[in-house]
Design an enzyme around this catalytic site. Structure first.
Site, short mmCIF file in Angstrom:
data_model
loop_
_atom_site.label_atom_id
_atom_site.label_comp_id
_atom_site.label_asym_id
_atom_site.label_seq_id
_atom_site.Cartn_x
_atom_site.Cartn_y
_atom_site.Cartn_z
N GLU A 312 5.89 16.89 47.92
CA GLU A 312 6.34 15.51 48.11
C GLU A 312 6.58 14.77 46.80
OE1 GLU A 312 1.94 13.44 48.76
OE2 GLU A 312 3.41 13.41 50.36
N ALA A 360 17.72 26.91 46.85
CA ALA A 360 17.02 27.11 45.57
C ALA A 360 15.52 27.26 45.74
CB ALA A 360 17.32 25.93 44.63
N SER A 403 19.60 33.50 43.07
CA SER A 403 18.90 34.77 42.88
C SER A 403 18.44 34.89 41.42
CB SER A 403 19.79 35.94 43.27
OG SER A 403 19.04 37.15 43.28
N LYS A 406 16.13 39.53 37.79
CA LYS A 406 15.02 40.43 38.09
C LYS A 406 15.22 41.17 39.40
CE LYS A 406 11.70 37.75 35.40
NZ LYS A 406 12.75 36.99 34.72
N VAL A 451 9.08 30.37 29.40
CA VAL A 451 8.36 30.70 28.18
C VAL A 451 8.30 29.53 27.18
CG1 VAL A 451 10.38 31.68 27.01
CG2 VAL A 451 8.10 32.49 26.43
N GLU A 538 6.60 43.51 34.70
CA GLU A 538 7.57 43.10 33.69
C GLU A 538 8.35 44.28 33.13
OE1 GLU A 538 6.41 39.01 31.45
OE2 GLU A 538 5.41 40.80 30.72
#
Length: 610
Positions: A312, A360, A403, A406, A451, A538
């Site tokens: 919210e 999104a 998207s 990754k 990052v 990763e």
């Protein structure tokens, strides 16, 4: 009140100058003629009135003469010449003759006295500035001897309160080398920055090239980083042209300025065709990408925007921001909902009947999703399926899913869940009247959990900055650019595509950390960089398309790939059973589906269905 006094003073001074010019000329050419002769009186009155009239036309009384230059001199020349011509016409009309020599001498005296008075004020101001004690100011080198650089130098030299004192220029134009700009020497190109800073004891550097692209800025910063001088830059060209800021409002260079790639030019007309006057729904509207999509969409005048999100506070913040700058009278509607809540998502889309949906909402943190794969399934897979199927059922025109790079050859649960979400969207697209497409991004600068905010937080604590691996590389783009790509994808989509942006060269994360340390005014010895090892899921490098996806450029720096599909029975089975699977089993199932690895029992089920 002050303006009226200034106007009256200038008009009085100009009147004295006009009359003085005429009577000096009279004493030179006609020493024996009466001062009160009819022709001299008529000429004096005509010249006086026409001068004041033309002074207003050419705005001589509205100019700040402290900054007078060639433009002001030309205005004086025009006003004086026109007033002399008018006076000559009056002489001819009355006397059928013109005192040519008298007019020429009056014209010359007029320009000398008017120009001299005004420019003497500038000389006085310059001399006053020359008496300022520059020993307390910071010696400054300006990079760029063009119009912006000259404006910066003038602003700093004429502002006694400025902390910076310009002493020299550096410019790559060989024609300017060894010349002067604003009475300051141009000492060579960018290769001399380090030498000039050392020789002239420079403490500040101003980059005064507003149109500089990222590659050139990076090269200049490499030279500036060899010095200990603080480096700043003038505002962006569009901000200067729009009047948002002045050329003297310098800003610190951000690491974002050195990364990413040159922005793609949008086909605004095509985007406007599917957004203008329509109802637009954005899921995850309070997130980094979702909120920027909302900002970008407002530029294309939709009728309504539905801001849908689970948090919210973030939805409230973007709603207040958009309403405070609502120049297009757009109706904003907020909805607090979870995309996992299938029933509510269907009701909302049925209620608002959006023409376009930008999806999104998603979980995006790689390590977190490794530890919580069931949440990746619920939000990224089931959430996408809910919104996409609701859009299909209720006749949404265009559906664009956000998207990630990754999703290509995924090694993480997060990437695999995004790849499965792409499969869902592509599968629905085959039978739907709605146009479905997905857009893959690299890393987005400044987004939550990215990052750069992490590095900045570590810097504030005095370091060290933690980097997983010295060879770790990533693609980068800015949040506005990522959002613009989403809008462009909506205009280009025909159904089932995966859009990818040519993002330039990947950047080493360790180089990113080094740049940030340097731009923050520290050295690597002061802050330090610590390597912590690659985290679960990763990769050392990311891909934008795999070897099985056909990449075709369909727009400037935008590519489209046709990804391979996976039978939906496999995805449906995962959704039905994921709560019963252990974390290890769930992890394996997600990765298998994303990589199109079908187990034998699944093949048997498919054969039965067929």
């Amino acid at each position: 009140m002050l303006y009226s006094k200034r106007l009256a003073s200038l008009m009085m001074l100009d009147s004295i100058i006009v009359l003085t010019s005429i009577y000096i000329c009279r004493f030179i050419l006609m020493p024996n003629e009466s001062v009160f002769s009819p022709m001299i009186m008529i000429s004096s009155l005509t010249l006086l009135l026409s001068h004041h009239l033309l002074a207003h036309v050419y705005k001589l009384y509205k100019r700040v003469w402290r900054y007078s230059s060639v433009g002001e001199l030309i205005s004086i020349l025009k006003a004086v010449t026109m007033s002399i011509l008018i006076t000559a016409l009056v002489q001819y009309a009355i006397n059928h003759d013109v005192y040519y020599r008298a007019m020429v001498i009056t014209w010359m005296m007029h320009i000398i006295l008017l120009g001299g008075l005004r420019f003497s004020w500038r000389v006085y101001q310059d001399q006053t500035m020359a008496m300022v004690d520059y020993s307390t100011k910071k010696r400054t080198l300006i990079i760029g001897g063009g119009a912006a650089g000259a404006m910066v130098a003038r602003q700093l030299k004429h502002n006694p309160k400025a902390e910076l004192h310009p002493v020299a220029f550096v410019d790559d134009d060989p024609l300017k080398n060894k010349l002067e700009v604003m009475q300051l020497p141009v000492l060579g190109g960018r290769e001399r920055i380090e030498e000039v800073v050392r020789e002239l004891n420079i403490s500040n550097i101003i980059i005064a090239i507003p149109s500089l692209n990222k590659r050139e800025l990076t090269e200049i910063m490499k030279e500036c980083s060899k010095t200990t001088a603080k480096t700043q830059i003038v505002p962006m060209l569009e901000d200067l042209l729009s009047g948002k800021v002045s050329v003297s409002e310098f800003r610190n260079i951000q690491v974002e300025d050195l990364l990413g790639r040159e922005p793609v030019e949008l086909d605004s007309e095509a985007i406007s065709l599917y957004l203008k006057g329509n109802t637009i729904l954005v899921t995850g509207a309070g997130g980094s990408i979702g909120s920027e999509i909302c900002r970008q969409v407002t530029n294309f005048n939709p009728a309504r925007m539905i801001l849908l999100g689970h948090g919210e506070n973030s939805i409230y913040n973007i709603e207040m921001e958009l309403k405070s700058s609502n120049l297009h009278h757009i109706e904003y509607i907020t909805e607090i909902a979870d995309v996992q809540d299938r029933e509510k998502i269907f009701k909302l889309i049925e209620k608002h009947k959006p023409n376009v949906v930008f999806h999104a909402a998603a979980h995006k943190h790689v390590p977190l999703m490794e530890r919580n794969p069931e949440e990746a399934i619920k939000n990224n897979v089931i959430g996408t399926k809910n919104v996409a199927e609701a859009a299909d059922k209720h006749g949404v025109d265009t559906f664009i899913m956000i998207s990630s790079d990754k999703a290509v050859n995924p090694t993480s649960v997060m990437g695999a869940s995004k790849r499965i979400a792409e499969m869902i969207v592509q599968d629905i697209s085959r039978e739907s009247k709605t146009t479905f497409a997905a857009v893959r991004f690299g890393n987005v600068l400044g987004s939550r959990g990215s990052v750069i905010p992490l590095f900045k937080a570590q810097l504030q604590k005095g370091g060290p900055i933690t980097v997983t691996h010295p060879d770790m590389v990533r693609y980068f783009m800015t949040i506005p650019e990522a959002s613009r790509l989403v809008l462009q994808a909506g205009a280009l989509a025909k159904g089932g595509e995966i859009f990818v942006l040519d993002m330039g060269e990947p950047v080493k994360i360790v180089d990113l950390a080094k740049n940030l340390i340097r731009l923050s005014g520290f050295t690597e010895e002061e802050i330090g960089i610590e390597f912590t090892g690659i985290r679960p899921g990763e990769k050392l490098f990311e891909e934008l398309l795999n070897e099985n996806e056909i990449a075709e450029q369909i727009y400037s720096k935008i590519y489209v790939g046709k990804a391979t599909l996976n039978p939906t029975i496999v995805i449906d089975k995962l959704i039905d059973e994921f709560k019963e699977l252990s974390l290890l089993q769930l992890h394996q199932e997600i990765m298998d589906i994303a990589h199109n690895r079908l187990r034998q029992e699944t093949r048997n089920e498919m054969a039965v269905v067929q």
